[in-house]
Design a protein around this motif. Sequence first.
Motif, PDB file in Angstrom:
ATOM      1  N   ALA A  89      53.953 -17.192 -79.733  1.00 61.07           N
ATOM      2  CA  ALA A  89      54.724 -18.363 -79.291  1.00 61.07           C
ATOM      3  C   ALA A  89      55.835 -17.883 -78.382  1.00 61.07           C
ATOM      4  O   ALA A  89      56.270 -16.735 -78.461  1.00 61.07           O
ATOM      5  N   THR A 116      44.175 -18.100 -71.937  1.00 54.17           N
ATOM      6  CA  THR A 116      43.727 -19.290 -72.642  1.00 54.17           C
ATOM      7  C   THR A 116      44.696 -19.555 -73.773  1.00 54.17           C
ATOM      8  O   THR A 116      45.250 -18.615 -74.357  1.00 54.17           O
ATOM      9  N   SER A 117      44.959 -20.818 -74.059  1.00 51.02           N
ATOM     10  CA  SER A 117      45.947 -21.160 -75.083  1.00 51.02           C
ATOM     11  C   SER A 117      45.353 -22.134 -76.081  1.00 51.02           C
ATOM     12  O   SER A 117      44.312 -22.766 -75.841  1.00 51.02           O
ATOM     13  N   THR A 118      46.040 -22.256 -77.207  1.00 51.94           N
ATOM     14  CA  THR A 118      45.650 -23.211 -78.229  1.00 51.94           C
ATOM     15  C   THR A 118      46.914 -23.824 -78.809  1.00 51.94           C
ATOM     16  O   THR A 118      48.025 -23.478 -78.396  1.00 51.94           O
ATOM     17  N   THR A 119      46.760 -24.744 -79.731  1.00 52.05           N
ATOM     18  CA  THR A 119      47.898 -25.441 -80.322  1.00 52.05           C
ATOM     19  C   THR A 119      47.948 -25.167 -81.813  1.00 52.05           C
ATOM     20  O   THR A 119      46.925 -25.193 -82.495  1.00 52.05           O
ATOM     21  N   ALA A 120      49.141 -24.877 -82.317  1.00 57.29           N
ATOM     22  CA  ALA A 120      49.342 -24.655 -83.742  1.00 57.29           C
ATOM     23  C   ALA A 120      50.511 -25.509 -84.215  1.00 57.29           C
ATOM     24  O   ALA A 120      51.288 -26.023 -83.408  1.00 57.29           O
ATOM     25  N   MET A 152      54.713 -28.810 -82.555  1.00 56.48           N
ATOM     26  CA  MET A 152      53.681 -27.875 -82.123  1.00 56.48           C
ATOM     27  C   MET A 152      54.274 -26.639 -81.451  1.00 56.48           C
ATOM     28  O   MET A 152      55.367 -26.669 -80.905  1.00 56.48           O
ATOM     29  N   PHE A 153      53.535 -25.546 -81.516  1.00 51.91           N
ATOM     30  CA  PHE A 153      53.796 -24.404 -80.655  1.00 51.91           C
ATOM     31  C   PHE A 153      52.450 -23.937 -80.111  1.00 51.91           C
ATOM     32  O   PHE A 153      51.383 -24.348 -80.596  1.00 51.91           O
ATOM     33  N   HIS A 154      52.475 -23.097 -79.084  1.00 52.67           N
ATOM     34  CA  HIS A 154      51.255 -22.840 -78.317  1.00 52.67           C
ATOM     35  C   HIS A 154      51.001 -21.344 -78.134  1.00 52.67           C
ATOM     36  O   HIS A 154      51.491 -20.730 -77.181  1.00 52.67           O
ATOM     37  N   ILE A 202      43.780 -19.939 -85.998  1.00 57.27           N
ATOM     38  CA  ILE A 202      43.683 -20.248 -84.577  1.00 57.27           C
ATOM     39  C   ILE A 202      42.685 -19.288 -83.953  1.00 57.27           C
ATOM     40  O   ILE A 202      42.503 -18.158 -84.427  1.00 57.27           O
ATOM     41  N   VAL A 217      49.092 -18.002 -76.970  1.00 58.71           N
ATOM     42  CA  VAL A 217      48.357 -17.739 -75.727  1.00 58.71           C
ATOM     43  C   VAL A 217      47.701 -16.368 -75.808  1.00 58.71           C
ATOM     44  O   VAL A 217      48.269 -15.428 -76.376  1.00 58.71           O
TER      45      VAL A 217
END
Length: 419
Positions: free
Chosen positions: A245, A213-217, A193-195, A226, A197
């Motif tokens: 990232a 705020t962040s998400t996961t890819a 994973m990378f995140h 995303i 933001v």
Amino acid sequence: KQKLHEAQSEDSGQSWIRQLYFDEKYLQGKLLADVWLQSLMIWQDQQRLLVLFKDYYEYLKNYASQHADAKDIVDVLPFNIVIDETGNFHSFDREWLVDEKLTVEFVLFRALLWFVYANNSQFATIFDDNGCNSVRDYIVDSFKQLGIEATDRLDEYAEMEGRLQTAIGVGEQKGLIYGLLDTAPQKRRGDIMFHPVLYWAAPYELLSEQNSTSTTAVLGSDRQLISFDITDHLVADSLIRFDPAGREGYFHLYRLKLVSRGSGAEDDRVLLELNSAQEIADTFTVKGVSLCGASVNAVFIAHDQDPHFEYKLPIAAPGLHLEVEMDWPHSEEYELVRDALRERHGEWYLENIALQKQLDELNFIKQTHERNQQLKNEMAQLIEELQLDRAELHDIKRSIPYRIQRKLTALLTMKTRAS
């Protein structure tokens, strides 16, 4: 070199291993370990690696024959060898001295063990293709293909390496080497994973983790969408920043859409709808990133660990929704290119120093020449003045007043002597 802390061998009173601290001349070239790694990553071919291992083994044997009593051979590892432009090996950083007699085969064992350990995932295919179920199998098989029978000696080598690690390490290493020998490399999973933001800040405010705020890819996956949602009310000229990232490498941004949220879906307003990497690069302020290529082949290169895209909102927005279609492939190729460029940069740096030295020498020669020319001109002017003075003196001597004065002076001198 200076100590950061006392070695375990010094604390425990073990006298069979010692550490040296000394300055060394900088060596220009490639690390042997990097050459091995490039071959491993590009070709995934054991036979190519064996050629490199054989060259190293021959170097070890030559080193041992030329330094029969060398206690530093334990440190003649691929990580401590530079290959110059003519292909010659030069070892450095031989900081550890072992008073016990060590064989070149043990040093080769150390080299293979720690090279596999440092590049575990890259060896998975090699292990599968050669039927190796553990690091032990791989080392025994590599030794065998180099003409070395090591099956009965491997435990002895592992025991010695364990003693070394215990002596120089910061803690007890018992069983560590046997554990490493019994493992097998694991293929890098596709679901790393990378995140990404998204940050935001009002005008004249600093970006902060609080307003983010962040998400996961998924690293190495196909295109993925995303999205981020900001519920805060943002005024005009507020800054938003998208960090894909926190890593170096290359990635694709295929599409980006930024929507100002309204009280209802019918009140939403599209602020940006960009459908290519070039459009995204032209619209955002891009930092730590370069865009290479054009059209569908365009790729972003993150050349530091803080790549980001900044954009100022043209209007106030009660909330924002950001969608980004992207991917971030595995970056082994990028790492190879980056390392090659860094190596070339080092060569350019040394070339620049040499050129600057030549330029300084030429400037010194030029300044010396100019000074010599100035002195020459001054000397010519002085000679000319002397010649004028000489001509003037000659004319004076030929004049009647000068002759009369000379005769009067002579008469007065004779009169004075007579008196």
